[in-house]
Design an enzyme around this catalytic site. Structure first.
Site, mmCIF file in Angstrom:
data_model
loop_
_atom_site.group_PDB
_atom_site.id
_atom_site.type_symbol
_atom_site.label_atom_id
_atom_site.label_comp_id
_atom_site.label_asym_id
_atom_site.label_seq_id
_atom_site.Cartn_x
_atom_site.Cartn_y
_atom_site.Cartn_z
ATOM 1 N N HIS A 125 36.486 35.754 31.521
ATOM 2 C CA HIS A 125 37.612 35.773 32.458
ATOM 3 C C HIS A 125 38.885 35.175 31.866
ATOM 4 O O HIS A 125 39.998 35.575 32.250
ATOM 5 C CB HIS A 125 37.230 35.026 33.743
ATOM 6 C CG HIS A 125 36.244 35.784 34.583
ATOM 7 N ND1 HIS A 125 36.610 36.823 35.389
ATOM 8 C CD2 HIS A 125 34.891 35.672 34.707
ATOM 9 C CE1 HIS A 125 35.548 37.314 35.996
ATOM 10 N NE2 HIS A 125 34.486 36.630 35.593
ATOM 11 N N GLU A 135 43.428 43.241 39.395
ATOM 12 C CA GLU A 135 44.041 43.941 38.266
ATOM 13 C C GLU A 135 44.907 45.107 38.741
ATOM 14 O O GLU A 135 45.194 46.032 37.983
ATOM 15 C CB GLU A 135 42.955 44.455 37.313
ATOM 16 C CG GLU A 135 42.069 45.573 37.853
ATOM 17 C CD GLU A 135 40.871 45.075 38.658
ATOM 18 O OE1 GLU A 135 39.919 45.871 38.822
ATOM 19 O OE2 GLU A 135 40.878 43.914 39.114
#
Length: 340
Positions: free
Chosen positions: A234, A264
């Site tokens: 991450h 995203e």
């Protein structure tokens, strides 16, 4: 209207007009409703402390310098006038100066011509500096209010340090700006957040209808981003999001609005662009992103959905179309653009 000057040639009248405009201390403006072009006098720039000609000659320049607390009131007054609901355009508000402070002005204007459909073809106006007068009026109003409340004696009111009051007000205003900024920025990517985007979209939809300008939107997300996070972690995923945002920000216009929708997924507002034009711009972004080497041998691609706002659209209609477009792009193989 009296004809003060009579010239035999256009060049002579242009020379006279330009000389007058350069001498006028206050600021005049001339809006062409056919093209969207706005001509501003040198005095307009000087009054606000800007270099002459530094701004784009469009309505966005004007709207972007109006104090946020005055913006809605000014736009309502402007729309009432150009739509025939008011017989005059005359309003006081604050404009942002080059040093970040605000100047009180009075704005007067008159429609000079109409298009065949009844909308404005040309409107001419002037901004007049009333800052000192306005501050004096506000100070008197505050003092009168305190007197009426019986909170202070006249002797004590006379002893109030005006500069100290002004300093405190400036400090408070800066704090308010700081809080507002933080609430509108995505902390990871440093671009606008979803809350800010929703406010901006409502503003741009109204502006598009006000001036009869096109308006388009793009939504996109990173293809298979979960695989990236699973493979690289991450922290690397966050780094990719930050680099992507910097890349996109440097490849769009100053008047475009870029925000993180969530995860995203990102959104772009393209003022004054038709669907056809927005597709061209979006294709350049898609190509730029796909060719960008985030780090050695690491590339990403994005899928895009594009739509143009229509007069009858609600905000929900707009989002439904770009969501459907994005879904089509991902279903049709990713790293592509679809539009509705």
């Amino acid at each position: 209207m009296n004809d003060t000057y009579k010239h035999s040639e256009v060049t002579e009248s242009d020379t006279t007009l330009n000389a007058i405009l350069d001498l006028i201390v206050e600021g005049t403006w001339d809006w062409n409703g056919e093209t969207g072009h706005v001509t501003r006098s040198p005095g307009w720039y000087r009054m606000l402390g800007y270099e002459v000609g530094i701004f784009l000659e469009n309505v966005f320049t004007w709207e972007n310098i109006i104090h946020p607390d005055d913006y809605k009131r000014v736009m309502t007054h402007f729309e009432q006038y150009i739509n025939g609901q008011s017989t005059q355009y005359l309003i006081e508000y604050r404009c942002k100066k080059s040093d970040g402070s605000y100047l009180w002005i009075i704005d007067r204007a008159k429609i000079q011509a109409y298009k065949a459909d009844g909308t404005v073809a040309r409107m001419i106006g002037a901004h007049h500096n009333i800052h000192n007068k306005k501050l004096a009026q506000d100070e008197v109003s505050k003092l009168n209010k305190l007197l009426q409340q019986g909170n202070m004696s006249l002797d004590n009111l006379i002893k109030i340090n005006a500069k100290e009051l002004e300093k405190k007000n400036q400090e408070l205003e800066e704090k308010i700006k700081e809080v507002a900024l933080l609430s509108n920025i995505d902390p990871l990517t440093s671009i606008a957040n979803r809350r800010s985007f929703e406010k901006e979209l409502q503003k741009e939809v109204l502006r598009s209808r006000r001036y009869n300008h096109p308006l388009s939107l793009t939504i996109f997300d990173i293809d298979l981003f979960k695989n990236v996070n699973d493979t690289y972690g991450h922290k690397k995923g966050d780094d990719i999001l930050q680099k992507l945002c910097k890349l996109v920000s440097t490849n769009i216009r100053e008047l475009d609005f870029f925000a993180r929708w969530g995860g995203e997924e990102f959104v772009l507002i393209f003022p004054e662009l038709t669907l056809k034009q927005a597709l061209v711009v979006t294709e350049k972004l898609r190509t730029t992103i796909s060719q960008y080497e985030i780090e050695p041998d690491l590339y990403i691609t994005c899928s895009f959905g594009v739509t143009e706002c229509k007069d009858e659209d609600s905000i929900e209609d707009i989002f439904q179309r770009i969501d459907n477009s994005l879904y089509q792009a991902k279903s049709n193989g990713r790293n592509r653009i679809e539009s509705l």
